[in-house]
Design an enzyme around this catalytic site. Structure first.
Site, mmCIF file in Angstrom:
data_model
loop_
_atom_site.group_PDB
_atom_site.id
_atom_site.type_symbol
_atom_site.label_atom_id
_atom_site.label_comp_id
_atom_site.label_asym_id
_atom_site.label_seq_id
_atom_site.Cartn_x
_atom_site.Cartn_y
_atom_site.Cartn_z
ATOM 1 N N LYS A 1 -6.969 2.729 -2.875
ATOM 2 C CA LYS A 1 -7.678 3.621 -1.952
ATOM 3 C C LYS A 1 -8.338 4.713 -2.774
ATOM 4 O O LYS A 1 -7.787 5.156 -3.778
ATOM 5 C CB LYS A 1 -6.646 4.225 -0.994
ATOM 6 C CG LYS A 1 -7.243 4.976 0.175
ATOM 7 C CD LYS A 1 -6.165 5.154 1.247
ATOM 8 C CE LYS A 1 -6.640 6.011 2.379
ATOM 9 N NZ LYS A 1 -5.715 6.009 3.509
ATOM 10 N N ASP B 1 -7.685 -4.472 9.625
ATOM 11 C CA ASP B 1 -6.959 -3.207 9.570
ATOM 12 C C ASP B 1 -7.722 -2.125 10.333
ATOM 13 O O ASP B 1 -8.702 -1.582 9.833
ATOM 14 C CB ASP B 1 -6.727 -2.780 8.113
ATOM 15 C CG ASP B 1 -5.796 -1.578 8.025
ATOM 16 O OD1 ASP B 1 -5.185 -1.216 9.038
ATOM 17 O OD2 ASP B 1 -5.677 -0.989 6.918
ATOM 18 N N HIS C 1 -8.707 -6.325 3.952
ATOM 19 C CA HIS C 1 -8.432 -5.520 5.128
ATOM 20 C C HIS C 1 -9.794 -5.193 5.705
ATOM 21 O O HIS C 1 -10.451 -4.249 5.280
ATOM 22 C CB HIS C 1 -7.682 -4.236 4.773
ATOM 23 C CG HIS C 1 -6.199 -4.391 4.851
ATOM 24 N ND1 HIS C 1 -5.327 -3.343 4.719
ATOM 25 C CD2 HIS C 1 -5.441 -5.487 5.088
ATOM 26 C CE1 HIS C 1 -4.089 -3.799 4.852
ATOM 27 N NE2 HIS C 1 -4.132 -5.099 5.066
ATOM 28 N N ASP D 1 -9.873 3.605 11.289
ATOM 29 C CA ASP D 1 -9.415 3.715 12.652
ATOM 30 C C ASP D 1 -10.249 2.832 13.586
ATOM 31 O O ASP D 1 -9.726 2.179 14.468
ATOM 32 C CB ASP D 1 -9.503 5.216 13.033
ATOM 33 C CG ASP D 1 -9.186 5.514 14.474
ATOM 34 O OD1 ASP D 1 -9.597 4.744 15.332
ATOM 35 O OD2 ASP D 1 -8.529 6.529 14.730
ATOM 36 N N ASP E 1 -9.732 -3.125 1.083
ATOM 37 C CA ASP E 1 -9.892 -2.557 2.433
ATOM 38 C C ASP E 1 -11.300 -1.966 2.513
ATOM 39 O O ASP E 1 -11.681 -1.131 1.677
ATOM 40 C CB ASP E 1 -8.821 -1.481 2.666
ATOM 41 C CG ASP E 1 -8.842 -0.916 4.086
ATOM 42 O OD1 ASP E 1 -9.940 -0.568 4.570
ATOM 43 O OD2 ASP E 1 -7.768 -0.795 4.704
ATOM 44 N N GLU F 1 -3.001 -2.899 -2.591
ATOM 45 C CA GLU F 1 -4.162 -2.258 -1.972
ATOM 46 C C GLU F 1 -4.425 -0.884 -2.584
ATOM 47 O O GLU F 1 -3.536 -0.049 -2.668
ATOM 48 C CB GLU F 1 -3.896 -2.105 -0.463
ATOM 49 C CG GLU F 1 -5.050 -1.496 0.313
ATOM 50 C CD GLU F 1 -4.759 -1.399 1.819
ATOM 51 O OE1 GLU F 1 -3.605 -1.624 2.227
ATOM 52 O OE2 GLU F 1 -5.704 -1.103 2.572
ATOM 53 N N TRP G 1 0.849 -1.193 0.000
ATOM 54 C CA TRP G 1 0.000 0.000 0.000
ATOM 55 C C TRP G 1 0.880 1.238 0.000
ATOM 56 O O TRP G 1 1.861 1.310 0.737
ATOM 57 C CB TRP G 1 -0.942 0.043 1.218
ATOM 58 C CG TRP G 1 -1.679 1.339 1.230
ATOM 59 C CD1 TRP G 1 -2.712 1.709 0.393
ATOM 60 C CD2 TRP G 1 -1.406 2.487 2.046
ATOM 61 N NE1 TRP G 1 -3.086 3.000 0.650
ATOM 62 C CE2 TRP G 1 -2.310 3.510 1.662
ATOM 63 C CE3 TRP G 1 -0.491 2.764 3.066
ATOM 64 C CZ2 TRP G 1 -2.325 4.771 2.252
ATOM 65 C CZ3 TRP G 1 -0.498 4.018 3.653
ATOM 66 C CH2 TRP G 1 -1.419 5.003 3.252
ATOM 67 N N ASP H 1 -11.230 6.430 6.218
ATOM 68 C CA ASP H 1 -10.413 5.228 6.353
ATOM 69 C C ASP H 1 -10.707 4.318 7.551
ATOM 70 O O ASP H 1 -11.841 3.942 7.792
ATOM 71 C CB ASP H 1 -8.940 5.633 6.294
ATOM 72 C CG ASP H 1 -8.060 4.455 5.876
ATOM 73 O OD1 ASP H 1 -8.610 3.432 5.456
ATOM 74 O OD2 ASP H 1 -6.831 4.563 5.969
ATOM 75 N N HIS I 1 -11.815 1.831 2.009
ATOM 76 C CA HIS I 1 -11.135 2.524 0.919
ATOM 77 C C HIS I 1 -11.976 2.822 -0.309
ATOM 78 O O HIS I 1 -11.445 3.037 -1.391
ATOM 79 C CB HIS I 1 -9.896 1.731 0.496
ATOM 80 C CG HIS I 1 -8.779 1.848 1.483
ATOM 81 N ND1 HIS I 1 -7.489 1.502 1.194
ATOM 82 C CD2 HIS I 1 -8.761 2.297 2.752
ATOM 83 C CE1 HIS I 1 -6.725 1.701 2.252
ATOM 84 N NE2 HIS I 1 -7.489 2.185 3.222
HETATM 85 C C1 RNT Z 1 -3.936 2.765 4.741
HETATM 86 C C2 RNT Z 1 -4.077 1.323 4.414
HETATM 87 C C3 RNT Z 1 -3.014 0.429 4.988
HETATM 88 C C4 RNT Z 1 -2.658 0.732 6.429
HETATM 89 C C5 RNT Z 1 -1.791 -0.301 7.099
HETATM 90 C C6 RNT Z 1 -1.231 0.179 8.380
HETATM 91 O O1 RNT Z 1 -4.919 3.530 4.186
HETATM 92 O O2 RNT Z 1 -5.337 0.879 4.778
HETATM 93 O O3 RNT Z 1 -3.388 -0.873 4.827
HETATM 94 O O4 RNT Z 1 -3.806 0.937 7.201
HETATM 95 O O5 RNT Z 1 -0.828 -0.731 6.230
HETATM 96 ZN ZN ZN Z 2 -5.690 -1.260 4.693
#
Ligand code: RNT
Ligand code: ZN
Length: 419
Positions: free
Chosen positions: A228, A326, A286, A296, A259, A226, A185, A294, A262
């Site tokens: 985004k 993630d 993810h 958290d 993810d 990955e 990523w 994103d 994303h």
């Molecule tokens: C960030 C991505 C990535 C990170 C990790 C820590 O937008 O989601 O995967 O969160 O690599």
């Molecule tokens: Zn991620």
């Protein structure tokens, strides 16, 4: 075995048997699923290579909950604690910044030996390891560009880092006898509207080609890319968009990493899973909980998590999917965060497995959409909790919220003492 849990399970087993679901074999299937647990929840994505790093690339943790791990030993102890509360044998997902070494090495100098401590730790526990290059929170990423940087020195630095990460992944895979998934990523992008949307992508593509030049044994490692839609500080343009990642993965025999945080807020990965897997052999997830931006927040058992699990189970895609988590919440106890997120992922899979999928598929094919809706709605209140409780007891981890007392005790004895 607690007899009330066993009795409730026996009743649940009968109820599920009536709709053609064998709970005992579901449990056997569930035991085999590995979740890749994100090490970075344990210390707010800091790692050990650099002290108190300033997070960048849109990665942000909010909160200052006391007791975070600041050494390899502490992080390992905390993960062990979390693992004792999570049913099953899983994998630990490491970022390159979590190297276990006293040597002063930069990201373009890391070697397998710097991670040997993790390998012995994982071996002792029968766990697998996954890996990630860390292309953020580093002075060489300050421009907002890494692999797609127009600056040769910057680009070369990150290419070297990524190549070394692949070598380390191969080492993990061989040592542990199970595939190590490396996720690539990159935060690369622009805050404001670019004039040239193509050149950074072209540079990214050729840099990736260079990173992936060397062939590694597919039994031991797998590369995933990955995408985004946007990031903090890169709100107008992200080099690795969804189309970029999917096309690159398909063209080069790589995996995509989807993810959950994303994509545009109305887009869900549960629908992307079966689609992407039509065109690639394997997939990395993810699993996250996007709240406005994103990733958290800790994964909860919400509709999308169940939908993700349904996609995997109904499509028989578990064998080709690597389920990673993630999130990085610094506002609550970090061991609880791991436990909640991972237990939820497993619970969602169990919930999805307790469904007479073939029968429902037949109903759908026959065009009986009334039954499809009626049955899937009724199944929602089947005694899935009784099967979950039984599973936890069987796997020797705390039943229901009993794990919380253990985390609180550990907090008193261990993590609170760290401050
Ligand atoms: C960030 C991505 C990535 C990170 C990790 C820590 O937008 O989601 O995967 O969160 O690599
Ligand atoms: Zn991620």
């Amino acid at each position: 075995m607690d007899s009330s849990i066993l009795n409730a399970y026996e009743l649940a087993k009968q109820a599920y048997a009536k709709i053609g679901v064998d709970t005992d074999s579901v449990i056997e299937k569930l035991k085999k699923v590995k979740i890749s647990i994100n090490c970075w929840q344990g210390d707010d994505v800091n790692g050990f290579l650099f002290k108190d790093i300033a997070l960048s690339g849109g990665i942000q943790t909010t909160g200052n909950y006391p007791g975070k791990a600041t050494t390899v030993e502490q992080l390992r102890a905390d993960i062990d604690m979390a693992l004792s509360l999570i049913p099953g044998k899983h994998k630990l997902n490491l970022h390159s910044i979590y190297a276990d070494t006293n040597e002063k090495v930069d990201l373009d100098e890391i070697e397998p030996s710097h991670y040997a401590g993790w390998v012995s730790w994982a071996k002792e526990r029968g766990l697998g390891l996954d890996f990630n290059p860390t292309c953020f929170s580093h002075p060489m990423a300050d421009s907002g560009f890494t692999l797609s940087s127009a600056d040769d020195k910057t680009r070369r630095f990150w290419i070297e880092h990524c190549k070394r990460c692949r070598e380390i992944a191969d080492y993990f895979g061989r040592e542990l006898g199970q595939k190590c998934v490396t996720n690539f990523w990159f935060p690369d992008g622009y805050k404001d509207i670019p004039v040239d949307r193509q050149a950074p992508r072209e540079r990214m593509k050729s840099a990736l080609d260079e990173v992936f030049e060397k062939q590694y044994d597919a039994r031991y490692s797998l590369d995933a890319i990955e995408s985004k839609v946007f990031g903090i500080g890169a709100e107008s343009y992200t080099v690795i968009s969804n189309e970029f990642a999917v096309a690159y993965a398909v063209e080069h025999g790589k995996a995509c990493c989807l993810d959950a945080g994303h994509y545009h807020p109305t887009e869900v990965i549960s629908d992307k899973i079966p689609t992407v897997l039509m065109f690639t052999d394997e997939l990395l997830l993810h699993v996250s909980r996007p709240v406005r931006w994103d990733s958290d927040h800790v994964v909860i058992l919400d509709d999308e998590l169940v939908a993700i699990a349904h996609s995997l189970v109904r499509g028989d895609l578990l064998d080709r999917t690597h389920i990673g988590l993630d999130f990085f919440d610094a506002s609550i106890n970090r061991i609880a965060a791991w436990t909640i997120g991972t237990r939820n992922m497993i619970r969602a899979l169990l919930y999805a497995m307790l469904e007479p999928t073939e029968m429902l598929k037949k109903t759908e094919l026959e065009g009986d959409y009334t039954s499809r809706l009626a049955l899937t709605e009724e199944y929602k209140s089947y005694p899935f909790g009784a099967v979950w409780d039984y599973y936890c007891q069987l796997m020797d981890v705390p039943v229901r919220e009993n794990w919380l007392t253990k985390v609180k005790d550990y907090e008193k004895k261990i993590t609170e003492e760290r401050n």
